[in-house]
Design a protein around this motif. Structure first.
Motif, PDB file in Angstrom:
ATOM      1  N   VAL A 100       1.163  -1.559  -0.264  1.00 52.64           N
ATOM      2  CA  VAL A 100      -0.240   0.146  -0.420  1.00 52.64           C
ATOM      3  C   VAL A 100       0.668   1.564   0.192  1.00 52.64           C
ATOM      4  O   VAL A 100       0.415   2.446  -0.325  1.00 52.64           O
ATOM      5  N   ILE A 155      -6.663   1.405   2.461  1.00 58.09           N
ATOM      6  CA  ILE A 155      -6.981   2.163   1.701  1.00 58.09           C
ATOM      7  C   ILE A 155      -7.703   3.212   1.804  1.00 58.09           C
ATOM      8  O   ILE A 155      -7.921   4.196   1.634  1.00 58.09           O
ATOM      9  N   ALA A 183      -5.976  -1.676  -6.180  1.00 49.89           N
ATOM     10  CA  ALA A 183      -6.872   0.362  -6.197  1.00 49.89           C
ATOM     11  C   ALA A 183      -6.336   0.633  -7.054  1.00 49.89           C
ATOM     12  O   ALA A 183      -5.418   1.281  -7.566  1.00 49.89           O
TER      13      ALA A 183
END
Length: 304
Positions: free
Chosen positions: A12, A122, A297
């Motif tokens: 991430v 996220i 994402a």
């Protein structure tokens, strides 16, 4: 082996929230590497499935989703347990995808729990406390919204889905007092309802739902461009984020194509970025299920 906080923070690209850290520790995601024979068996099985007839996505599948979410609704009514909202397509196998390969998991519902952690990481970082409302399109049983509501109870939560069962689930969530800040609306990706507005200072996201409309995503993107949410996040299958030179990734891409999942979605967003209309960033999160790594994402904003 066990998935650690650092394992999640690496893909991430930031320190995850305290709530997300607590979830990682609570879920205790343990797994092991496959033996050579086990790995060969998984690959062979996926290849065999790819040669079978598999129902592809599209408008014709509405009834199946309606029936599936009604099953979750009845379980919620019987048990009053939010875990009854976990979709039945999780935990079918004891093999999932992690860091570009297959792993054999020991924690029950490993694939769901890893997915939930990555989505939460996220959403907590990019949405956090920055927006007054959060809309999930294609929300199904609203389990992502429920978790976000636990993280930030001050945000107005809106779940939209083409099935009526989804709105009934949200109503039952309200009736049971689990969360009374979620409202539900019927919304069809194939025919976006422009009478449904997005409030000012709002974020939207989709998760494994936009995949169901194949190549028909431009109508929805047009809707978003017209309604102007401040932030858009998609956790959806995207071949362009995977590595075609990796066997494991290639099998995922072949499965995308077999099911007729989104095709050209990221390329279209990049085109809009080239035209100066939006700004896009992508993050490969490296978690997935038996057949696909389907939840990167894709994050974008409309340029002012």
């Amino acid at each position: 082996m066990k998935i650690t906080i650092q394992d999640i923070e690496q893909p991430v690209g930031f320190e995850v929230s305290d709530s997300c850290k607590a979830l990682i520790n609570e879920f205790d995601l343990t797994y092991r590497e496959l033996t050579k024979q086990e790995r060969d068996d998984v690959i062979l099985n996926i290849i065999n499935v790819l040669h079978d007839d598999i129902e592809y996505v599209g408008k014709h599948r509405l009834e199946k989703w309606e029936n599936g979410w009604y099953e979750n609704l009845e379980l919620l009514k019987q048990t009053k347990d939010i875990n009854s909202l976990i979709p039945k397509y999780f935990n079918k196998y004891d093999v999932a995808r992690w860091k570009g390969d297959f792993v054999k998991y020991e924690t029950e519902y490993f694939d769901y729990k890893l997915h939930a952690i990555l989505v939460d990481a996220i959403l907590h970082h990019y949405v956090g406390n920055n927006y007054s409302s959060l809309y999930e399109f294609g929300c199904g049983p609203a389990y992502h919204l429920l978790r976000f509501g636990n993280f930030n109870p001050n945000t107005n939560l809106v779940g939209l889905d083409w099935t009526k069962a989804s709105q009934n689930i949200i109503q039952e969530i309200n009736n049971l007092g689990i969360n009374n800040k979620i409202t539900g609306h019927n919304f069809d990706y194939f025919n976006p309802d422009y009478n449904i507005d997005i409030a000012e200072n709002s974020a939207i996201f989709t998760c494994a739902s936009l995949e169901q409309i194949g190549n028909n995503y431009k109508e929805f993107i047009d809707y978003l461009l017209a309604k102007k949410p401040k932030l858009c996040i998609h956790f959806e299958p995207e071949a362009d984020i995977l590595d075609e030179n990796s066997l494991v990734d290639k099998l995922s891409i072949m499965y995308f194509n077999k099911r007729k999942y989104l095709n050209g979605f990221l390329a279209y967003l990049n085109q809009l970025q080239d035209e100066g209309k939006i700004e896009v960033i992508t993050k490969r999160l490296y978690g997935g299920s038996y057949f696909i790594e389907g939840y990167p994402a894709i994050i974008w904003k409309i340029k002012k």
